[in-house]
Design an enzyme around this catalytic site. Structure first.
Site, PDB file in Angstrom:
ATOM      1  N   TYR A  72     -44.362 -36.716 -10.076  1.00 53.45           N
ATOM      2  CA  TYR A  72     -42.988 -36.546 -10.565  1.00 53.45           C
ATOM      3  C   TYR A  72     -42.184 -37.830 -10.412  1.00 53.45           C
ATOM      4  CZ  TYR A  72     -38.190 -35.016 -11.019  1.00 53.45           C
ATOM      5  OH  TYR A  72     -36.875 -34.913 -11.410  1.00 53.45           O
ATOM      6  N   GLN A  76     -23.090 -38.139 -12.083  1.00 53.73           N
ATOM      7  CA  GLN A  76     -23.663 -38.271 -13.434  1.00 53.73           C
ATOM      8  C   GLN A  76     -23.657 -36.929 -14.146  1.00 53.73           C
ATOM      9  OE1 GLN A  76     -27.183 -36.955 -13.936  1.00 53.73           O
ATOM     10  NE2 GLN A  76     -26.900 -37.209 -16.152  1.00 53.73           N
ATOM     11  N   TYR A 134     -24.886 -34.777 -17.701  1.00 48.34           N
ATOM     12  CA  TYR A 134     -25.534 -34.598 -19.003  1.00 48.34           C
ATOM     13  C   TYR A 134     -24.605 -33.759 -19.868  1.00 48.34           C
ATOM     14  CZ  TYR A 134     -30.187 -36.291 -17.585  1.00 48.34           C
ATOM     15  OH  TYR A 134     -31.252 -37.057 -17.202  1.00 48.34           O
ATOM     16  N   THR A 142     -24.608 -39.701 -19.210  1.00 51.32           N
ATOM     17  CA  THR A 142     -25.917 -40.198 -19.652  1.00 51.32           C
ATOM     18  C   THR A 142     -26.082 -39.943 -21.145  1.00 51.32           C
ATOM     19  OG1 THR A 142     -26.884 -39.900 -17.489  1.00 51.32           O
ATOM     20  CG2 THR A 142     -28.419 -39.946 -19.331  1.00 51.32           C
ATOM     21  N   ARG A 175     -43.335 -35.946 -19.907  1.00 51.19           N
ATOM     22  CA  ARG A 175     -43.956 -36.924 -19.007  1.00 51.19           C
ATOM     23  C   ARG A 175     -45.324 -36.373 -18.607  1.00 51.19           C
ATOM     24  NH1 ARG A 175     -38.492 -37.373 -18.067  1.00 51.19           N
ATOM     25  NH2 ARG A 175     -38.521 -35.673 -16.594  1.00 51.19           N
ATOM     26  N   LYS A 233     -24.248 -44.386 -19.572  1.00 48.65           N
ATOM     27  CA  LYS A 233     -25.548 -44.856 -19.085  1.00 48.65           C
ATOM     28  C   LYS A 233     -26.608 -44.666 -20.167  1.00 48.65           C
ATOM     29  CE  LYS A 233     -28.927 -43.756 -15.452  1.00 48.65           C
ATOM     30  NZ  LYS A 233     -29.959 -42.888 -16.022  1.00 48.65           N
ATOM     31  N   HIS A 279     -33.752 -45.392 -18.863  1.00 55.65           N
ATOM     32  CA  HIS A 279     -34.091 -44.199 -18.081  1.00 55.65           C
ATOM     33  C   HIS A 279     -35.350 -44.459 -17.237  1.00 55.65           C
ATOM     34  CE1 HIS A 279     -32.296 -40.079 -18.138  1.00 55.65           C
ATOM     35  NE2 HIS A 279     -33.365 -39.788 -17.420  1.00 55.65           N
ATOM     36  N   ARG A 319     -38.814 -43.280 -18.627  1.00 58.71           N
ATOM     37  CA  ARG A 319     -39.204 -41.867 -18.561  1.00 58.71           C
ATOM     38  C   ARG A 319     -38.980 -41.102 -19.858  1.00 58.71           C
ATOM     39  NH1 ARG A 319     -39.733 -39.548 -13.492  1.00 58.71           N
ATOM     40  NH2 ARG A 319     -38.627 -37.640 -13.987  1.00 58.71           N
TER      41      ARG A 319
HETATM   42  C1  LIG Z   1     -37.489 -38.623 -10.914  1.00 51.83           C
HETATM   43  C2  LIG Z   1     -36.361 -39.180 -11.720  1.00 51.83           C
HETATM   44  C3  LIG Z   1     -35.372 -38.338 -12.182  1.00 51.83           C
HETATM   45  C4  LIG Z   1     -34.307 -38.847 -12.941  1.00 51.83           C
HETATM   46  N1  LIG Z   1     -33.308 -38.005 -13.339  1.00 51.83           N
HETATM   47  C5  LIG Z   1     -32.229 -38.507 -13.977  1.00 51.83           C
HETATM   48  C6  LIG Z   1     -31.120 -37.678 -14.288  1.00 51.83           C
HETATM   49  O1  LIG Z   1     -31.103 -36.482 -13.984  1.00 51.83           O
HETATM   50  N2  LIG Z   1     -30.077 -38.250 -14.946  1.00 51.83           N
HETATM   51  C7  LIG Z   1     -30.067 -39.578 -15.312  1.00 51.83           C
HETATM   52  O2  LIG Z   1     -29.095 -40.055 -15.903  1.00 51.83           O
HETATM   53  N3  LIG Z   1     -31.105 -40.376 -15.014  1.00 51.83           N
HETATM   54  C8  LIG Z   1     -32.179 -39.892 -14.351  1.00 51.83           C
HETATM   55  N4  LIG Z   1     -33.213 -40.709 -14.018  1.00 51.83           N
HETATM   56  C9  LIG Z   1     -33.168 -42.126 -14.417  1.00 51.83           C
HETATM   57  C10 LIG Z   1     -32.487 -42.983 -13.349  1.00 51.83           C
HETATM   58  O3  LIG Z   1     -31.126 -42.706 -13.253  1.00 51.83           O
HETATM   59  C11 LIG Z   1     -32.640 -44.468 -13.660  1.00 51.83           C
HETATM   60  O4  LIG Z   1     -32.182 -44.719 -14.959  1.00 51.83           O
HETATM   61  C12 LIG Z   1     -34.086 -44.954 -13.531  1.00 51.83           C
HETATM   62  O5  LIG Z   1     -34.749 -44.314 -12.480  1.00 51.83           O
HETATM   63  C13 LIG Z   1     -34.089 -46.454 -13.288  1.00 51.83           C
HETATM   64  O6  LIG Z   1     -35.391 -46.963 -13.335  1.00 51.83           O
HETATM   65  P1  LIG Z   1     -36.312 -47.194 -12.047  1.00 51.83           P
HETATM   66  O7  LIG Z   1     -36.783 -45.840 -11.652  1.00 51.83           O
HETATM   67  O8  LIG Z   1     -37.391 -48.064 -12.549  1.00 51.83           O
HETATM   68  O9  LIG Z   1     -35.462 -47.823 -10.988  1.00 51.83           O
HETATM   69  C14 LIG Z   1     -34.267 -40.217 -13.252  1.00 51.83           C
HETATM   70  C15 LIG Z   1     -35.272 -41.064 -12.769  1.00 51.83           C
HETATM   71  C16 LIG Z   1     -36.309 -40.566 -12.003  1.00 51.83           C
HETATM   72  C17 LIG Z   1     -37.336 -41.509 -11.486  1.00 51.83           C
END
Ligand SMILES: Cc1cc2nc3c(=O)[nH]c(=O)nc-3n(C[C@H](O)[C@H](O)[C@H](O)COP(=O)(O)O)c2cc1C
Length: 410
Positions: free
Chosen positions: A47, A150, A152, A180, A189, A278, A302, A305
């Site tokens: 995850y 944050q 959605y 976001t 994923r 974002k 993101h 992801r």
């Molecule tokens: C497990 C996971 C869950 C995430 N959930 C959200 C989320 O709910 N909302 C959001 O705006 N970004 C989410 N993100 C993205 C992060 O805010 C961020 O953009 C991203 O992790 C940055 O990249 P990095 O993991 O390489 O540092 C998530 C990232 C991960 C790894």
């Protein structure tokens, strides 16, 4: 920068013995990732670590950061510079923060509060994700004045839930609201699907996951103390007696789609504090946001992801920063694994960088002790990198000569 300085070196503070011990075992974030892979339950590692498709977007984020070269100048600074910054009128101890994440409690039950506490202790921004495992009110109690939130898109019934969340964030003293933009559709994923998380971080334990939990006693104990992962903020609206499945279903119905610019404008009207969008990659989107009175832009994909075809944000950053000028604060995330990466982002126009996975790896490796260690590592490395290139403050990184062959021209 070089005509300004000759600042007295900040004396390196004495390190506490626990930091020294942790630093010996985990001298970089890469070591935390390696340890998390071995020690976290498998579903938790997949995850936190997995991206869209075959993870090529994640690999591109890392490679793009690695490819940015900073040409140091010498004879202009002595020693370690201060790294504190001001963001949206508030003082923070370092130019980095914790990115919003839904479901960090899958990685470590109770993680949202652990992250919030670590951020408050170190005085760096903490962004609670709407899909996180603690409520706005619970996090406000521990995050205090470093608390960002944050959101959605929750557009049903004329944004009834979205606007109520904004009201709650305001009452709870949230400093910055972050919308976001970059999840217009749900994507898959792969690694989450394979371990039974359903591709959207949905925690619904089956036999294989139960086995993972039983064989990860540290994680199981954290779950015993903190309860199983849940969508705390969304549960609030799904009804007091809603089961986990009900909440998941409710969240699927309520959340989704990308904010339109008209909707962003409506949030601008309601939220009186700093408002950040974002997930911006194109400078024209950044310009559009600035026209609506947005205070900050997070250049982000993101963390790789959503879909692996997106460019690395570090390659879009210079163009976005040029487009925004001094009309808004530019931030960046996606791929940050060291203080050197933070300084690369600063050099290319960001006022601060955010990390997501680095903090999750630390939770997987060290449980509740992990996030504080990541902050210490990033702070030390940021300070050293700035000192090395001859910058005497984070903003000075922008004056350095940069080789950045992959920068996107729009
Ligand atoms: C497990 C996971 C869950 C995430 N959930 C959200 C989320 O709910 N909302 C959001 O705006 N970004 C989410 N993100 C993205 C992060 O805010 C961020 O953009 C991203 O992790 C940055 O990249 P990095 O993991 O390489 O540092 C998530 C990232 C991960 C790894």
């Amino acid at each position: 920068m070089h005509d300004v300085i000759k600042k007295t070196a900040a004396a390196a503070p004495a390190k506490n013995p626990r930091y020294v011990a942790l630093h010996r075992r985990f001298p970089t974030i890469a070591y935390l990732r390696k340890h998390a892979r071995r020690h976290a339950p498998r579903f938790a590692f997949e995850y936190m670590d997995g991206g869209a498709g075959a993870d090529t977007g994640i690999a591109r984020n890392w490679a793009a950061l690695d490819a940015v070269e900073l040409v140091a100048r010498y004879g202009v600074t002595t020693g370690l510079p201060p790294i504190d910054v001001e963001l949206f009128g508030r003082h923070y101890s370092a130019p980095f923060g914790i990115a919003p994440m839904g479901g960090p409690s899958i990685v470590w039950p109770g993680a949202d509060l652990v992250l919030a506490k670590a951020a408050q202790r170190a005085r760096v921004p903490y962004v609670l994700g709407l899909a996180g495992g603690a409520t706005i009110e619970q996090v406000a109690d521990v995050a205090g004045d470093v608390f960002w939130f944050q959101l959605y898109r929750c557009a049903k019934n004329d944004h009834a839930i979205g606007f109520d969340l904004v009201r709650r964030a305001d009452t709870a003293g949230v400093h910055v609201l972050m919308l976001t933009l970059d999840v217009p559709v749900r994507t898959t994923r792969t690694r989450e699907v394979v371990v039974g998380l359903g591709g959207a971080g949905v925690f619904r334990p089956g036999p294989r996951m139960m086995w993972d939990i039983v064989t990860s006693p540290g994680w199981a104990w954290a779950m015993f103390k903190n309860g199983q992962p849940r969508f705390a903020n969304i549960k609030h609206y799904a009804g007091a007696n809603a089961s986990l499945n009900d909440v998941i279903q409710f969240a699927r119905n309520e959340m989704g789609g990308a904010f339109s610019w008209d909707e962003v404008a409506q949030y601008r009207d309601r939220w009186k504090g700093p408002l950040v969008v974002k997930g911006v990659l194109h400078p024209a989107d950044a310009e559009r946001a600035v026209k609506l009175g947005i205070d900050g832009i997070v250049v982000s994909n993101h963390g790789g992801r959503q879909i692996e075809a997106l460019p690395a944000p570090i390659d879009c950053l210079p163009a976005v920063a040029r487009a925004v000028g001094n009309h808004a604060t530019v931030l960046m995330d996606s791929g940050i694994r060291s203080g050197t990466d933070v300084v690369r982002a600063l050099a290319l126009g960001a006022s601060a960088a955010f990390a997501g996975k680095a903090f999750l790896w630390s939770l997987g490796a060290l449980g509740a002790e992990g996030p504080g260690h990541v902050i210490d590592l990033l702070a030390d490395e940021t300070q050293a990198a700035l000192g090395q290139i001859g910058a005497h403050a984070p903003a000075q990184a922008r004056s350095v000569v940069i080789r950045h062959a992959a920068a996107l021209q729009f």
